[in-house]
Design a protein around this motif. Sequence first.
Motif, short mmCIF file in Angstrom:
data_model
loop_
_atom_site.label_atom_id
_atom_site.label_comp_id
_atom_site.label_asym_id
_atom_site.label_seq_id
_atom_site.Cartn_x
_atom_site.Cartn_y
_atom_site.Cartn_z
N UNK A 89 0.87 -1.22 0.03
CA UNK A 89 0.10 0.03 -0.11
C UNK A 89 1.00 1.42 -0.02
N UNK A 90 0.51 2.28 -0.54
CA UNK A 90 0.95 3.65 -0.49
C UNK A 90 0.11 4.53 0.20
N UNK A 91 0.76 5.96 0.61
CA UNK A 91 0.04 6.93 1.23
C UNK A 91 0.75 8.09 0.66
N UNK A 92 -0.23 8.97 0.28
CA UNK A 92 0.17 10.52 -0.32
C UNK A 92 0.52 11.54 0.64
N UNK A 93 1.62 12.13 0.61
CA UNK A 93 1.67 13.27 1.31
C UNK A 93 2.07 14.64 0.40
N UNK A 94 1.25 15.76 0.39
CA UNK A 94 1.77 16.87 -0.52
C UNK A 94 1.93 18.07 0.57
N UNK A 95 3.55 18.44 0.22
CA UNK A 95 4.05 19.31 1.07
C UNK A 95 4.22 20.64 0.31
N UNK A 96 4.26 21.75 1.48
CA UNK A 96 4.91 22.83 0.99
C UNK A 96 5.96 23.09 2.12
N UNK A 97 7.02 24.31 1.70
CA UNK A 97 7.91 24.46 2.52
C UNK A 97 7.69 24.77 3.80
N UNK A 98 6.64 25.73 4.01
CA UNK A 98 6.19 26.04 5.40
C UNK A 98 5.75 24.81 6.23
N UNK B 206 4.34 8.40 -0.26
CA UNK B 206 4.83 8.99 -1.43
C UNK B 206 4.57 10.47 -1.34
N UNK B 207 5.63 11.19 -1.46
CA UNK B 207 5.70 12.57 -1.33
C UNK B 207 5.98 13.40 -2.41
N UNK B 208 5.10 14.36 -2.60
CA UNK B 208 5.39 15.50 -3.70
C UNK B 208 5.00 16.75 -3.19
N UNK B 209 5.57 18.00 -3.94
CA UNK B 209 5.39 19.30 -3.52
C UNK B 209 3.77 19.59 -4.07
N UNK B 210 3.11 20.19 -3.22
CA UNK B 210 1.64 20.55 -3.40
C UNK B 210 1.62 21.74 -4.45
N UNK B 211 1.73 21.42 -5.56
CA UNK B 211 1.85 22.42 -6.69
C UNK B 211 0.72 23.27 -6.73
N UNK B 212 -0.48 22.75 -6.58
CA UNK B 212 -1.73 23.95 -6.74
C UNK B 212 -1.55 24.89 -5.76
N UNK B 213 -0.74 24.68 -4.49
CA UNK B 213 -0.80 25.84 -3.51
C UNK B 213 0.44 26.53 -3.65
N UNK B 214 1.57 25.89 -3.86
CA UNK B 214 2.82 26.49 -3.94
C UNK B 214 3.01 27.17 -5.19
N UNK C 208 9.60 24.83 -2.55
CA UNK C 208 10.83 24.13 -2.89
C UNK C 208 11.48 24.68 -4.07
N UNK C 209 12.85 24.59 -4.13
CA UNK C 209 13.25 24.86 -5.63
C UNK C 209 13.20 23.88 -6.48
N UNK C 210 12.95 22.71 -5.87
CA UNK C 210 12.58 21.47 -6.71
C UNK C 210 12.56 20.20 -5.85
N UNK C 211 12.17 19.15 -6.32
CA UNK C 211 12.01 18.06 -5.50
C UNK C 211 13.49 17.46 -5.19
N UNK C 212 14.39 17.80 -5.61
CA UNK C 212 15.67 17.41 -4.89
C UNK C 212 15.86 18.06 -3.73
N UNK C 213 15.39 19.22 -3.44
CA UNK C 213 15.75 19.86 -2.04
C UNK C 213 14.54 19.26 -1.31
N UNK C 214 13.53 18.90 -1.60
CA UNK C 214 12.39 18.42 -0.80
C UNK C 214 12.85 16.95 -0.62
N UNK C 215 13.53 16.22 -1.29
CA UNK C 215 13.79 14.73 -0.82
C UNK C 215 15.01 14.80 0.20
#
Length: 262
Positions: free
Chosen positions: A98-107, A133-141, A151-158
Amino acid sequence: MAEKKQRIVVKVGTSSLILPNGQTNLRAIDRLAFTLATLNHQGYEMVLVSSGAMGVGLASQGLRERPKPIAKQQALAAIGQTELMRIYSQRFLDYQTQVGQLLLTRDVLHFPVSRQHVLNTISTLLDDGVVPIINENDPVSVDELDHHTTFSDNDELSALVATRIGADLLIVLSDIDAFYDKDPHKYPDAQPIRRVEELTPELKAAASGSSTRFGTGGMVTKLHAAATTMEHHQQMVLCSGADPRIIFKVVKGEAVGTRFGK
């Protein structure tokens, strides 16, 4: 006393998830799901930081180029993220994971209370054998906001995720198979550097920008990610994402890609 499980963060870039013709690379996603699910079953704690929402959104709408209006880009990212997670969920379930989603912003990662909530969620998912499974929350950021959400990109996020959760290793899958002494796309005599224990000015000068039209990052952002992990006495491996099964070799300690850190 139970042995501590090894915790690994894998970052996959858009170039590894989208074919040159703009279509979603289903084979790569399937191999990625197979690899992470297999390691998960073997007792590793696996976290995936995945780009690709915009690329999958473009593919799903039959578009070849990003639209210029920010709102349209955000809409495409919202569509693409939904489709991307549908594919991930389906493929991982094929391998009993199973997978779970987290959408994050820098804040979220910088404010102590919200950061702790995120860490608690990730920890609980891992305890339950679920792959976050983590990604930046693009519709918010968006860059236009006054406060720092992006984030400058997902390299920084990772790298931030890896350091915050105390990962043993960060694996960055890219469209380049290692860090080179100069841009291999321009110079045929460029040589890979297999081990980097210190980021010297010369190494930083060898970095270049993104080589694909889909991704936002480049070698500079990967060096920033490496610097972040090295500052926390952690290791990062940069390697090719053409076949995500290369992760097995990295986990075994084989000499693939470039390993940053002591």
